[in-house]
Structure formats: structure tokens, C-alpha cells
Design a protein around this motif. Structure first.
Motif, mmCIF file in Angstrom:
data_model
loop_
_atom_site.group_PDB
_atom_site.id
_atom_site.type_symbol
_atom_site.label_atom_id
_atom_site.label_comp_id
_atom_site.label_asym_id
_atom_site.label_seq_id
_atom_site.Cartn_x
_atom_site.Cartn_y
_atom_site.Cartn_z
ATOM 1 N N ASP A 9 -9.748 0.697 2.349
ATOM 2 C CA ASP A 9 -10.594 0.294 1.237
ATOM 3 C C ASP A 9 -10.609 1.335 0.107
ATOM 4 O O ASP A 9 -10.970 1.027 -1.017
ATOM 5 N N VAL A 10 -10.191 2.575 0.415
ATOM 6 C CA VAL A 10 -10.180 3.639 -0.590
ATOM 7 C C VAL A 10 -9.184 3.329 -1.704
ATOM 8 O O VAL A 10 -9.441 3.578 -2.871
ATOM 9 N N ASN A 11 -8.038 2.808 -1.311
ATOM 10 C CA ASN A 11 -6.979 2.532 -2.271
ATOM 11 C C ASN A 11 -6.485 1.097 -2.051
ATOM 12 O O ASN A 11 -5.465 0.885 -1.405
ATOM 13 N N PRO A 12 -7.219 0.108 -2.589
ATOM 14 C CA PRO A 12 -6.866 -1.282 -2.303
ATOM 15 C C PRO A 12 -5.470 -1.685 -2.779
ATOM 16 O O PRO A 12 -4.892 -2.619 -2.249
ATOM 17 N N ASP A 13 -4.918 -0.976 -3.764
ATOM 18 C CA ASP A 13 -3.565 -1.296 -4.231
ATOM 19 C C ASP A 13 -2.492 -0.813 -3.253
ATOM 20 O O ASP A 13 -1.349 -1.245 -3.325
ATOM 21 N N ASP A 14 -2.852 0.098 -2.372
ATOM 22 C CA ASP A 14 -1.918 0.613 -1.370
ATOM 23 C C ASP A 14 -2.670 0.783 -0.052
ATOM 24 O O ASP A 14 -3.027 1.893 0.334
ATOM 25 N N PRO A 15 -2.940 -0.315 0.658
ATOM 26 C CA PRO A 15 -3.776 -0.247 1.866
ATOM 27 C C PRO A 15 -3.168 0.567 3.010
ATOM 28 O O PRO A 15 -3.864 0.892 3.959
#
Length: 137
Positions: free
Chosen positions: A30-36
Motif C-alpha cells: 500500500d506504500v507504493n500502489p504504482d509498484d506493489p
């Protein structure tokens, strides 16, 4: 390390265990939704033995949980591994820096729990742990 009570009622911090893997990976995705899968390299570290100088040798992996044992947040940190791959840093210097330098790589809090101070407690806790282990942060 055992669990540490926080200033927040009903919130405890403790070193991450292998049984926390799914919850930790869910929060980190969830920290980096563009790179899960950005933090996928954390997964194998969660199975490392819990031993010093940090929680998992030179890695610090701490979860925040409520009294029911639900994982509300996670902090990942430790020695910046890029030191060993950096072309301008020779190996002896990298090892010297690795014995003294620690960073926080990620702090993730469940979206429904944000704004309560859980992330701040994780940061405060990490600074104490890094300092106690002899790292500058």
C-alpha cells in the motif's frame, strides 16, 4: 526483543516474526500502489532469526499491533545495502559505514488507522533501537 507499549492506548510494538509476513507485505504494498512489489525483497528477511544488533541482524523490522493482535503498522529499516554496490565506495569503507549507518526504508500504517500517531511511534522506536545498537541515523 519483547513487546514495547506505546503512548497510544492499546498499541504495542514488537519485532516482526515470520507469521507477520502476509500482514507486513499487505501494508508495504500500500506504500507504493504504482509498484506493489517494490518491497518484495523484504519477504525473505522476515524469516531470518530474530537476533541483534537490530531485530533481524542488520535489519530492523517492527510491527505495531492492537490488543487483539491485529497488525496496524510496520517499519522496515537498517543498514543501507546500496553502500555495498555503490561504485564510489570501496568494500572496507562500505563495511565501516554499514557498522555505523542505519536508515528507515519504509513506514506503512493501515489506511483506517492513519492519523493516530502509529507511524510516529514506529519512528521514535526505530531511533531508540538504532541508537542502542550503535548506529547513527
Amino acid at each position: 526483543m519483547g513487546s514495547t507499549r506505546t503512548r497510544l492506548p492499546g498499541i504495542t510494538l514488537r519485532d516482526a516474526a515470520p507469521t507477520d509476513t502476509d500482514a507486513v507485505m499487505r501494508l508495504l504494498a500500500d506504500v507504493n500502489p504504482d509498484d506493489p512489489v517494490a518491497f518484495e525483497d523484504v519477504r525473505p528477511n522476515l524469516s531470518l532469526p530474530q537476533e541483534g544488533p537490530l531485530s533481524h541482524f542488520r535489519a530492523l523490522m517492527v510491527v505495531a499491533e492492537n490488543d487483539e493482535g491485529e497488525t496496524l503498522g510496520v517499519l522496515i529499516g537498517g543498514v543501507p545495502l546500496w553502500l555495498f554496490d555503490h561504485p564510489g565506495i570501496d568494500v572496507p569503507l562500505a563495511h565501516l559505514l554499514a557498522e555505523r549507518t542505519a536508515i528507515v526504508t519504509a513506514v506503512a500504517v493501515d489506511p483506517g488507522q492513519r492519523g493516530r500517531g502509529i507511524g510516529a511511534e514506529l519512528i521514535r522506536h526505530s531511533v531508540r533501537r538504532f541508537t542502542r545498537a550503535g548506529y547513527d541515523c
